[in-house]
Write a protein that holds these residues in place. Structure first.
Motif, PDB file in Angstrom:
ATOM      1  N   ARG A 267       0.832  -1.208   0.000  1.00 35.99           N
ATOM      2  CA  ARG A 267       0.000   0.000   0.000  1.00 35.99           C
ATOM      3  C   ARG A 267       0.862   1.251   0.000  1.00 35.99           C
ATOM      4  NH1 ARG A 267      -3.132  -2.967   3.781  1.00 35.99           N
ATOM      5  NH2 ARG A 267      -2.035  -1.898   5.467  1.00 35.99           N
ATOM      6  N   GLU A 268       1.963   1.237   0.765  1.00 32.94           N
ATOM      7  CA  GLU A 268       2.855   2.398   0.812  1.00 32.94           C
ATOM      8  C   GLU A 268       3.498   2.639  -0.550  1.00 32.94           C
ATOM      9  OE1 GLU A 268       6.691   3.982   3.338  1.00 32.94           O
ATOM     10  OE2 GLU A 268       5.411   2.444   4.189  1.00 32.94           O
TER      11      GLU A 268
ATOM     12  N   SER B 167       6.802  13.091  -3.837  1.00 33.84           N
ATOM     13  CA  SER B 167       6.900  12.695  -2.431  1.00 33.84           C
ATOM     14  C   SER B 167       5.776  13.361  -1.649  1.00 33.84           C
ATOM     15  CB  SER B 167       8.254  13.104  -1.846  1.00 33.84           C
ATOM     16  OG  SER B 167       8.315  14.506  -1.671  1.00 33.84           O
ATOM     17  N   ILE B 168       5.421  12.761  -0.533  1.00 35.93           N
ATOM     18  CA  ILE B 168       4.357  13.329   0.293  1.00 35.93           C
ATOM     19  C   ILE B 168       4.769  14.702   0.826  1.00 35.93           C
ATOM     20  CG2 ILE B 168       5.064  12.212   2.449  1.00 35.93           C
ATOM     21  CD1 ILE B 168       1.976  11.770   2.925  1.00 35.93           C
TER      22      ILE B 168
ATOM     23  N   ASP C 109      -3.589   3.951   8.640  1.00 36.44           N
ATOM     24  CA  ASP C 109      -3.773   2.571   8.204  1.00 36.44           C
ATOM     25  C   ASP C 109      -2.500   2.006   7.584  1.00 36.44           C
ATOM     26  OD1 ASP C 109      -6.457   2.736   9.021  1.00 36.44           O
ATOM     27  OD2 ASP C 109      -7.028   3.585   7.079  1.00 36.44           O
ATOM     28  N   GLY C 110      -1.346   2.396   8.127  1.00 34.58           N
ATOM     29  CA  GLY C 110      -0.071   1.859   7.670  1.00 34.58           C
ATOM     30  C   GLY C 110       0.523   2.513   6.446  1.00 34.58           C
ATOM     31  N   THR C 111      -0.130   3.532   5.890  1.00 31.37           N
ATOM     32  CA  THR C 111       0.414   4.210   4.714  1.00 31.37           C
ATOM     33  C   THR C 111       0.632   5.686   5.028  1.00 31.37           C
ATOM     34  OG1 THR C 111      -1.776   4.734   3.826  1.00 31.37           O
ATOM     35  CG2 THR C 111      -0.782   2.664   3.112  1.00 31.37           C
TER      36      THR C 111
ATOM     37  N   ARG D   5      -8.298  12.930  -0.657  1.00 30.77           N
ATOM     38  CA  ARG D   5      -6.963  12.628  -1.184  1.00 30.77           C
ATOM     39  C   ARG D   5      -6.381  13.879  -1.816  1.00 30.77           C
ATOM     40  NH1 ARG D   5      -4.906   7.891  -1.580  1.00 30.77           N
ATOM     41  NH2 ARG D   5      -6.051   6.029  -1.135  1.00 30.77           N
ATOM     42  N   LEU D   6      -5.064  14.018  -1.699  1.00 32.99           N
ATOM     43  CA  LEU D   6      -4.334  15.069  -2.401  1.00 32.99           C
ATOM     44  C   LEU D   6      -3.238  14.408  -3.219  1.00 32.99           C
ATOM     45  CD1 LEU D   6      -3.907  17.855   0.309  1.00 32.99           C
ATOM     46  CD2 LEU D   6      -5.378  17.916  -1.712  1.00 32.99           C
ATOM     47  N   GLU D   7      -3.351  14.509  -4.519  1.00 39.35           N
ATOM     48  CA  GLU D   7      -2.382  13.933  -5.456  1.00 39.35           C
ATOM     49  C   GLU D   7      -2.055  12.478  -5.123  1.00 39.35           C
ATOM     50  OE1 GLU D   7       0.822  16.466  -6.749  1.00 39.35           O
ATOM     51  OE2 GLU D   7      -0.198  18.210  -5.898  1.00 39.35           O
ATOM     52  N   GLY D   8      -3.086  11.735  -4.745  1.00 45.33           N
ATOM     53  CA  GLY D   8      -2.934  10.313  -4.491  1.00 45.33           C
ATOM     54  C   GLY D   8      -2.732   9.936  -3.039  1.00 45.33           C
ATOM     55  N   TYR D   9      -2.380  10.875  -2.188  1.00 37.67           N
ATOM     56  CA  TYR D   9      -2.162  10.580  -0.770  1.00 37.67           C
ATOM     57  C   TYR D   9      -3.448  10.783   0.016  1.00 37.67           C
ATOM     58  CZ  TYR D   9       2.833  10.537  -1.654  1.00 37.67           C
ATOM     59  OH  TYR D   9       4.076  10.228  -2.126  1.00 37.67           O
ATOM     60  N   PRO D  10      -3.768   9.859   0.946  1.00 34.35           N
ATOM     61  CA  PRO D  10      -4.967  10.032   1.771  1.00 34.35           C
ATOM     62  C   PRO D  10      -4.819  11.222   2.707  1.00 34.35           C
ATOM     63  CG  PRO D  10      -3.769   8.039   2.426  1.00 34.35           C
ATOM     64  CD  PRO D  10      -3.054   8.624   1.248  1.00 34.35           C
ATOM     65  N   VAL D  11      -5.948  11.870   2.992  1.00 38.71           N
ATOM     66  CA  VAL D  11      -5.996  13.005   3.910  1.00 38.71           C
ATOM     67  C   VAL D  11      -6.911  12.623   5.067  1.00 38.71           C
ATOM     68  CG1 VAL D  11      -6.697  15.421   4.181  1.00 38.71           C
ATOM     69  CG2 VAL D  11      -5.623  14.661   2.049  1.00 38.71           C
TER      70      VAL D  11
END
Length: 102
Positions: A24-25, A35-36, A62-64, A85-91
């Protein structure tokens, strides 16, 4: 023979469960393409300008990797629409109250 099959099946299930968070990461990184840290830097000013937002951070959900947005109170959290989500990363939105320096 049956014990061997059962033991192998148990190993496969264990390795699959353990490797899930790494997968998932890696997926989150591939989806974003950035990058985040870069994603948060690009969006931090617009997030902080939203009513009730008192801070942002990078964390794990959740581990990511995820972007956390801290809100002044629950009323502000309900009233302010923040993307999931922002550019694929969960918020993740969290009610923290005001931050104070000590």
């Amino acid at each position: 023979m049956r014990r061997s099959l059962l033991a192998n099946l148990l190993l496969v299930v264990t390795f699959t469960a353990c490797g899930g968070s790494r997968a998932r990461e890696a997926e989150a990184t591939r989806v974003a393409g950035k990058s985040i840290e870069d994603v948060l830097a690009a969006h931090n000013d617009s997030l902080m300008a939203l009513p009730g937002v008192v801070g942002t951070a990078i964390g794990r959900c959740d581990g990511t990797p995820c972007i956390r947005v801290f809100m002044r109170d629950s009323a502000a959290a309900r009233a302010t629409r923040i993307a999931e989500r922002l550019e694929g990363y969960p918020v993740r939105v969290e009610v923290s109250g005001m931050f104070r320096a000590r």
